[in-house]
Design a protein around this motif. Structure first.
Motif, mmCIF file in Angstrom:
data_model
loop_
_atom_site.group_PDB
_atom_site.id
_atom_site.type_symbol
_atom_site.label_atom_id
_atom_site.label_comp_id
_atom_site.label_asym_id
_atom_site.label_seq_id
_atom_site.Cartn_x
_atom_site.Cartn_y
_atom_site.Cartn_z
ATOM 1 N N LEU A 129 0.823 -1.207 0.000
ATOM 2 C CA LEU A 129 0.000 0.000 0.000
ATOM 3 C C LEU A 129 0.860 1.261 0.000
ATOM 4 C CD1 LEU A 129 -2.764 -1.112 2.542
ATOM 5 C CD2 LEU A 129 -3.005 -0.865 0.060
ATOM 6 N N GLU A 130 1.924 1.259 0.795
ATOM 7 C CA GLU A 130 2.806 2.427 0.869
ATOM 8 C C GLU A 130 3.443 2.738 -0.480
ATOM 9 O OE1 GLU A 130 5.667 1.478 3.848
ATOM 10 O OE2 GLU A 130 4.311 1.869 5.537
ATOM 11 N N MET A 131 3.749 1.674 -1.234
ATOM 12 C CA MET A 131 4.440 1.837 -2.518
ATOM 13 C C MET A 131 3.464 1.985 -3.692
ATOM 14 S SD MET A 131 7.378 -1.061 -1.736
ATOM 15 C CE MET A 131 8.254 -0.953 -3.308
ATOM 16 N N HIS A 132 2.145 1.974 -3.386
ATOM 17 C CA HIS A 132 1.112 2.043 -4.435
ATOM 18 C C HIS A 132 1.416 1.024 -5.530
ATOM 19 C CE1 HIS A 132 -0.375 5.666 -2.492
ATOM 20 N NE2 HIS A 132 0.856 6.153 -2.525
ATOM 21 N N ALA A 133 1.726 -0.185 -5.090
ATOM 22 C CA ALA A 133 2.208 -1.227 -5.992
ATOM 23 C C ALA A 133 1.061 -1.882 -6.767
ATOM 24 C CB ALA A 133 2.962 -2.289 -5.201
ATOM 25 N N THR A 134 1.429 -2.438 -7.914
ATOM 26 C CA THR A 134 0.536 -3.303 -8.669
ATOM 27 C C THR A 134 1.251 -4.646 -8.837
ATOM 28 O OG1 THR A 134 1.379 -2.707 -10.856
ATOM 29 C CG2 THR A 134 -0.361 -1.319 -9.934
ATOM 30 N N TYR A 135 0.583 -5.574 -9.480
ATOM 31 C CA TYR A 135 1.104 -6.942 -9.583
ATOM 32 C C TYR A 135 2.530 -6.996 -10.118
ATOM 33 C CZ TYR A 135 1.350 -11.880 -10.852
ATOM 34 O OH TYR A 135 1.722 -13.195 -10.956
ATOM 35 N N MET A 136 2.860 -6.130 -11.057
ATOM 36 C CA MET A 136 4.191 -6.137 -11.656
ATOM 37 C C MET A 136 5.274 -5.736 -10.653
ATOM 38 S SD MET A 136 3.706 -7.254 -14.676
ATOM 39 C CE MET A 136 5.211 -6.874 -15.556
ATOM 40 N N ASP A 137 4.879 -5.099 -9.550
ATOM 41 C CA ASP A 137 5.845 -4.637 -8.543
ATOM 42 C C ASP A 137 6.051 -5.649 -7.416
ATOM 43 O OD1 ASP A 137 6.016 -2.046 -9.813
ATOM 44 O OD2 ASP A 137 4.076 -1.571 -8.896
ATOM 45 N N PHE A 138 5.454 -6.832 -7.530
ATOM 46 C CA PHE A 138 5.451 -7.764 -6.397
ATOM 47 C C PHE A 138 6.864 -8.097 -5.910
ATOM 48 C CE2 PHE A 138 5.321 -12.026 -4.484
ATOM 49 C CZ PHE A 138 4.408 -11.801 -3.470
ATOM 50 N N ASN A 139 7.778 -8.394 -6.812
ATOM 51 C CA ASN A 139 9.143 -8.755 -6.404
ATOM 52 C C ASN A 139 9.841 -7.604 -5.694
ATOM 53 O OD1 ASN A 139 8.992 -11.377 -7.342
ATOM 54 N ND2 ASN A 139 9.867 -10.891 -9.341
ATOM 55 N N THR A 140 9.577 -6.374 -6.138
ATOM 56 C CA THR A 140 10.161 -5.197 -5.486
ATOM 57 C C THR A 140 9.629 -5.056 -4.067
ATOM 58 O OG1 THR A 140 10.308 -4.090 -7.628
ATOM 59 C CG2 THR A 140 10.474 -2.705 -5.677
ATOM 60 N N VAL A 141 8.339 -5.295 -3.905
ATOM 61 C CA VAL A 141 7.724 -5.211 -2.575
ATOM 62 C C VAL A 141 8.293 -6.291 -1.654
ATOM 63 C CG1 VAL A 141 5.556 -5.378 -1.289
ATOM 64 C CG2 VAL A 141 5.616 -4.181 -3.485
ATOM 65 N N ILE A 142 8.457 -7.509 -2.179
ATOM 66 C CA ILE A 142 9.014 -8.608 -1.393
ATOM 67 C C ILE A 142 10.439 -8.267 -0.933
ATOM 68 C CG2 ILE A 142 10.005 -10.925 -1.657
ATOM 69 C CD1 ILE A 142 7.206 -11.200 -0.899
ATOM 70 N N LYS A 143 11.237 -7.690 -1.808
ATOM 71 C CA LYS A 143 12.613 -7.323 -1.447
ATOM 72 C C LYS A 143 12.632 -6.260 -0.367
ATOM 73 C CE LYS A 143 14.664 -8.518 -5.921
ATOM 74 N NZ LYS A 143 15.195 -7.984 -7.208
ATOM 75 N N SER A 144 11.739 -5.284 -0.463
ATOM 76 C CA SER A 144 11.638 -4.239 0.552
ATOM 77 C C SER A 144 11.196 -4.833 1.895
ATOM 78 C CB SER A 144 10.639 -3.171 0.098
ATOM 79 O OG SER A 144 10.456 -2.190 1.089
ATOM 80 N N THR A 145 10.252 -5.767 1.828
ATOM 81 C CA THR A 145 9.779 -6.448 3.037
ATOM 82 C C THR A 145 10.915 -7.222 3.687
ATOM 83 O OG1 THR A 145 7.579 -6.681 2.048
ATOM 84 C CG2 THR A 145 8.083 -8.090 3.930
ATOM 85 N N ARG A 146 11.689 -7.928 2.874
ATOM 86 C CA ARG A 146 12.821 -8.704 3.399
ATOM 87 C C ARG A 146 13.841 -7.798 4.094
ATOM 88 N NH1 ARG A 146 16.529 -13.360 0.445
ATOM 89 N NH2 ARG A 146 18.319 -13.181 1.834
ATOM 90 N N ARG A 147 14.137 -6.661 3.502
ATOM 91 C CA ARG A 147 15.114 -5.740 4.117
ATOM 92 C C ARG A 147 14.636 -5.275 5.487
ATOM 93 N NH1 ARG A 147 15.662 -3.923 -1.304
ATOM 94 N NH2 ARG A 147 14.179 -2.212 -0.951
ATOM 95 N N GLN A 148 13.333 -4.974 5.604
ATOM 96 C CA GLN A 148 12.826 -4.529 6.910
ATOM 97 C C GLN A 148 12.856 -5.668 7.931
ATOM 98 O OE1 GLN A 148 9.604 -1.833 7.092
ATOM 99 N NE2 GLN A 148 9.039 -2.366 9.187
#
Length: 218
Positions: free
Chosen positions: A175-194
């Motif tokens: 939600l913070e990144m206003h992501a769509t399906y194509m951004d899923f891997n980017t969101v996962i990487k950000s989640t992993r870093r946190q």
């Protein structure tokens, strides 16, 4: 159920650490088997926890797409995560039903038109955590892995709880990144870093001490 993995002197001995890790590794190594009665029952239980009151027409059915599986047969989506990925989803549904429903039904925030598929995302989270924590190694080869093993000694459900934390955190990042399906891997990487940052905080003595644990609601 918590596993008392401490010696009488309060120190964790090497043998008990190995036992705790081996128990989790044994779970990780089990592939999903669509012919296994226990696996079938777990899949049915996940459906009933997700859609109480809605009759399931079969283990192969278009209904499964409502949960975010790619097709009518969920068994084909378990290859990356194995049976433990189904166990993780079921643990989430049973122990944090409010958060589970919010994510399943995409109830929070301004959602994208092209959302991530809930169930497939769950399998990906299991796979990511196994990689992040290096859980298929004989013993932890990273600091993150060693830290997690200490948390696992405190509670043998630490991996399942971390899974729930991760799923909730991932949705928040989405939600913070206003992501769509194509951004899923980017969101996962950000989640992993946190997650890695939180696990390395000095005052984390048990999995529930992680700051993101507070996002979960029962």
């Amino acid at each position: 159920m918590e596993l008392m993995c401490k010696s009488s002197s309060g120190r964790c001995n090497h043998a008990i650490k190995e036992e705790c890790l081996q128990r989790l590794q044994n779970r990780i190594e089990v592939p999903y088997d669509s012919q296994n009665r226990e696996h079938q029952e777990a899949l049915k239980a996940l459906w009933h926890a997700s859609f109480p009151g809605t009759e399931l027409l079969g283990l192969v059915s278009d209904q499964w797409k409502e949960m975010g599986w790619q097709g009518k047969d969920p068994s084909t989506d378990f290859r990356g995560g194995g049976f433990i990925s189904l166990e993780n989803l079921l643990y989430f549904a049973r122990n944090y039903p409010k958060s589970f429903e919010e994510l399943l039904c995409k109830q929070n925030g301004d959602r994208a038109l092209w959302e991530y598929p809930f169930a497939v995302a769950g399998v990906n989270i299991t796979f990511m955590l196994i990689q992040m924590l290096d859980l298929q190694a004989v013993k932890p080869r990273s600091l993150i892995g060693a830290v997690f093993l200490n948390l696992l000694i405190e509670n043998d459900r630490a991996f399942d709880i971390l899974y729930c934390i991760t799923f909730r955190l991932m949705d928040q990042k989405w939600l913070e990144m206003h992501a769509t399906y194509m951004d899923f891997n980017t969101v996962i990487k950000s989640t992993r870093r946190q997650l890695e940052r939180e696990l390395l905080l000095e005052d984390i003595q048990q999995i529930e001490d992680m700051p993101s644990y507070s996002f979960l609601a029962r």
